[in-house]
Design an enzyme around this catalytic site. Structure first.
Site, PDB file in Angstrom:
ATOM      1  CB  CYS A   1     -24.947 -16.045 -12.627  1.00  0.00           C
ATOM      2  SG  CYS A   1     -24.559 -14.432 -12.942  1.00  0.00           S
TER       3      CYS A   1
ATOM      4  CB  CYS B   1     -26.209 -10.570 -10.587  1.00  0.00           C
ATOM      5  SG  CYS B   1     -25.893 -10.873 -12.206  1.00  0.00           S
TER       6      CYS B   1
ATOM      7  CB  ALA C   1      -0.935   0.215   1.358  1.00  0.00           C
TER       8      ALA C   1
ATOM      9  CB  CYS D   1     -28.934 -14.093 -11.538  1.00  0.00           C
ATOM     10  SG  CYS D   1     -27.763 -14.172 -10.520  1.00  0.00           S
TER      11      CYS D   1
ATOM     12  CB  CYS E   1     -22.931 -12.534 -10.038  1.00  0.00           C
ATOM     13  SG  CYS E   1     -24.275 -13.306  -9.340  1.00  0.00           S
TER      14      CYS E   1
ATOM     15  CG  HIS F   1      -3.930  -8.984  -1.516  1.00  0.00           C
ATOM     16  ND1 HIS F   1      -3.126  -8.209  -0.567  1.00  0.00           N
ATOM     17  CD2 HIS F   1      -3.633 -10.524  -0.844  1.00  0.00           C
ATOM     18  CE1 HIS F   1      -2.586  -9.059   0.159  1.00  0.00           C
ATOM     19  NE2 HIS F   1      -2.906 -10.216   0.066  1.00  0.00           N
TER      20      HIS F   1
HETATM   21  N1  APR Z   1       6.401   5.405   0.359  1.00  0.00           N
HETATM   22  C1  APR Z   1       6.632   3.933   0.761  1.00  0.00           C
HETATM   23  N2  APR Z   1       6.234   3.291   1.550  1.00  0.00           N
HETATM   24  C2  APR Z   1       5.307   4.072   2.488  1.00  0.00           C
HETATM   25  C3  APR Z   1       5.013   5.446   2.211  1.00  0.00           C
HETATM   26  C4  APR Z   1       5.492   6.005   1.202  1.00  0.00           C
HETATM   27  N3  APR Z   1       5.147   7.348   0.828  1.00  0.00           N
HETATM   28  N4  APR Z   1       4.067   5.707   3.098  1.00  0.00           N
HETATM   29  C5  APR Z   1       3.805   4.741   3.817  1.00  0.00           C
HETATM   30  N5  APR Z   1       4.736   3.683   3.477  1.00  0.00           N
HETATM   31  C6  APR Z   1       4.790   2.288   4.095  1.00  0.00           C
HETATM   32  C7  APR Z   1       4.275   2.040   5.548  1.00  0.00           C
HETATM   33  O1  APR Z   1       5.541   2.604   6.364  1.00  0.00           O
HETATM   34  C8  APR Z   1       4.254   0.732   5.695  1.00  0.00           C
HETATM   35  O2  APR Z   1       5.355  -0.140   5.986  1.00  0.00           O
HETATM   36  O3  APR Z   1       3.873   1.405   3.533  1.00  0.00           O
HETATM   37  C9  APR Z   1       3.274   0.548   4.335  1.00  0.00           C
HETATM   38  C10 APR Z   1       1.980   0.273   4.388  1.00  0.00           C
HETATM   39  O4  APR Z   1       1.813  -0.881   5.139  1.00  0.00           O
HETATM   40  P1  APR Z   1       0.402  -1.525   5.021  1.00  0.00           P
HETATM   41  O5  APR Z   1      -0.829  -0.570   5.103  1.00  0.00           O
HETATM   42  O6  APR Z   1       0.319  -2.544   6.010  1.00  0.00           O
HETATM   43  O7  APR Z   1       0.475  -2.238   3.639  1.00  0.00           O
HETATM   44  P2  APR Z   1       0.779  -3.478   3.070  1.00  0.00           P
HETATM   45  O8  APR Z   1       1.916  -4.074   3.972  1.00  0.00           O
HETATM   46  O9  APR Z   1       0.692  -3.551   1.616  1.00  0.00           O
HETATM   47  O10 APR Z   1      -0.598  -4.394   3.729  1.00  0.00           O
HETATM   48  C11 APR Z   1      -0.754  -5.706   3.529  1.00  0.00           C
HETATM   49  O11 APR Z   1      -2.958  -6.088   4.323  1.00  0.00           O
HETATM   50  O12 APR Z   1      -4.911  -4.889   4.732  1.00  0.00           O
HETATM   51  C12 APR Z   1      -4.284  -5.709   3.901  1.00  0.00           C
HETATM   52  O13 APR Z   1      -5.063  -6.613   1.987  1.00  0.00           O
HETATM   53  C13 APR Z   1      -4.411  -5.385   2.570  1.00  0.00           C
HETATM   54  O14 APR Z   1      -2.760  -5.561   0.514  1.00  0.00           O
HETATM   55  C14 APR Z   1      -2.891  -5.152   2.163  1.00  0.00           C
HETATM   56  C15 APR Z   1      -2.159  -5.980   3.050  1.00  0.00           C
END
Ligand code: APR
Length: 256
Positions: free
Chosen positions: A134, A152, A28, A155, A131, A123
């Site tokens: 179906c 859907c 993320a 259906c 759906c 993910h």
């Molecule tokens: N650049 C790089 N990294 C960053 C930045 C940035 N600008 N801002 C924040 N981060 C880092 C944070 O320090 C943290 O380590 O991104 C990471 C975000 O961590 P999470 O939110 O836990 O993301 P992630 O590791 O992808 O989570 C895995 O958890 O909730 C589930 O399915 C969801 O895919 C997700 C999974």
């Protein structure tokens, strides 16, 4: 001896340039500079929403409650986000044969929007709805989210976003691709992940075990940093990848 970020970036660029098979593993954090909040950390989505609403059991029992959270997190936010420098540089690396694949935990489609084509979505992806009766799939824009849960058109079955809920299995394609990449990467680039979520968080250690050099980009330490990371580029993904791109896409580093 703590070395400067710039010298670590130069080392990382040199490794990436000479690598035969490079994988980028993104979380993320790579999309934070695109305006999408992370899940964990001080501004994390899980501080505001209860992750249990994204468990598959909860979704099936209380689809309306779950969809209310899903819409706020994934659809009200994501529609407006654009790829940032980090996504763009990874696409540029793929185009120049410097990146073999991306394994992403993200469902925001930003790697594809930046032009990357070899993207394995561990993910799933939020752009499709399926759906549960179906199995017909719809593109996100085709279905109105004014009434929840969406049904859907064919259906009347319950529609579910085509991403992996907590408690669901990882789709076979990205799982196989991730293990394959972890088995043959010389360089494994971890960008923006805490390393908290199974089974995605087993991929980087597997790459390390198979001999990959681990480069990590994150403003903070993660579960990986003191455990498997060889080069820690402490900073924001967009900024660090921007600097890496400048070096990688300019003249060769050495007369190699
Ligand atoms: N650049 C790089 N990294 C960053 C930045 C940035 N600008 N801002 C924040 N981060 C880092 C944070 O320090 C943290 O380590 O991104 C990471 C975000 O961590 P999470 O939110 O836990 O993301 P992630 O590791 O992808 O989570 C895995 O958890 O909730 C589930 O399915 C969801 O895919 C997700 C999974």
């Amino acid at each position: 001896m703590i070395r400067s970020l710039d010298s670590a970036i130069l080392d990382a660029a040199s490794l990436l340039r000479s690598s035969r098979f490079t994988t980028a593993f993104t979380g993320a954090g790579i999309s934070v500079e695109s305006g999408i909040p992370p899940f964990r950390g001080e501004k994390g989505l899980w501080n505001k929403y209860d992750p249990r609403t994204l468990e598959i059991g909860f979704f099936l029992n209380q689809p309306e409650e779950s969809w209310k959270v899903i819409k706020q997190i994934f659809y009200d936010f994501f529609g407006k986000a654009a790829p940032n420098q980090a996504h763009v540089v990874l696409a540029g690396m793929e185009q120049r044969g410097m990146l073999s694949c991306i394994i992403t935990q993200n469902i925001d489609n930003l790697h594809q929007a930046a032009g990357s084509t070899v993207v394995h979505e561990f993910h799933g992806n939020s752009m499709k709805l399926v759906c549960l009766v179906c199995m017909h799939t719809y593109v996100y824009g085709e279905i109105s989210l004014d009434t929840l849960p969406p049904r859907c058109p064919k259906c009347e079955g319950l529609l579910k976003p085509d991403f992996v809920f907590f408690g669901e299995a990882i789709p076979q394609e990205p799982l196989a691709a991730a293990y394959d990449a972890a088995g043959k990467s010389d360089v494994f680039l971890i960008i923006g992940s805490t390393g908290e979520v199974m089974p995605a968080n087993q991929i980087p250690p597997l790459a390390k075990q198979n001999g990959a050099t681990i480069i990590e980009i994150n403003p903070q330490e993660s579960h990986y940093t003191r455990w498997i990371t060889d080069i820690f580029l402490q900073g924001k993904a967009g900024e660090v990848m921007g600097k890496l791109g400048e070096i990688l896409f300019s003249t060769p580093l050495h007369n190699d």
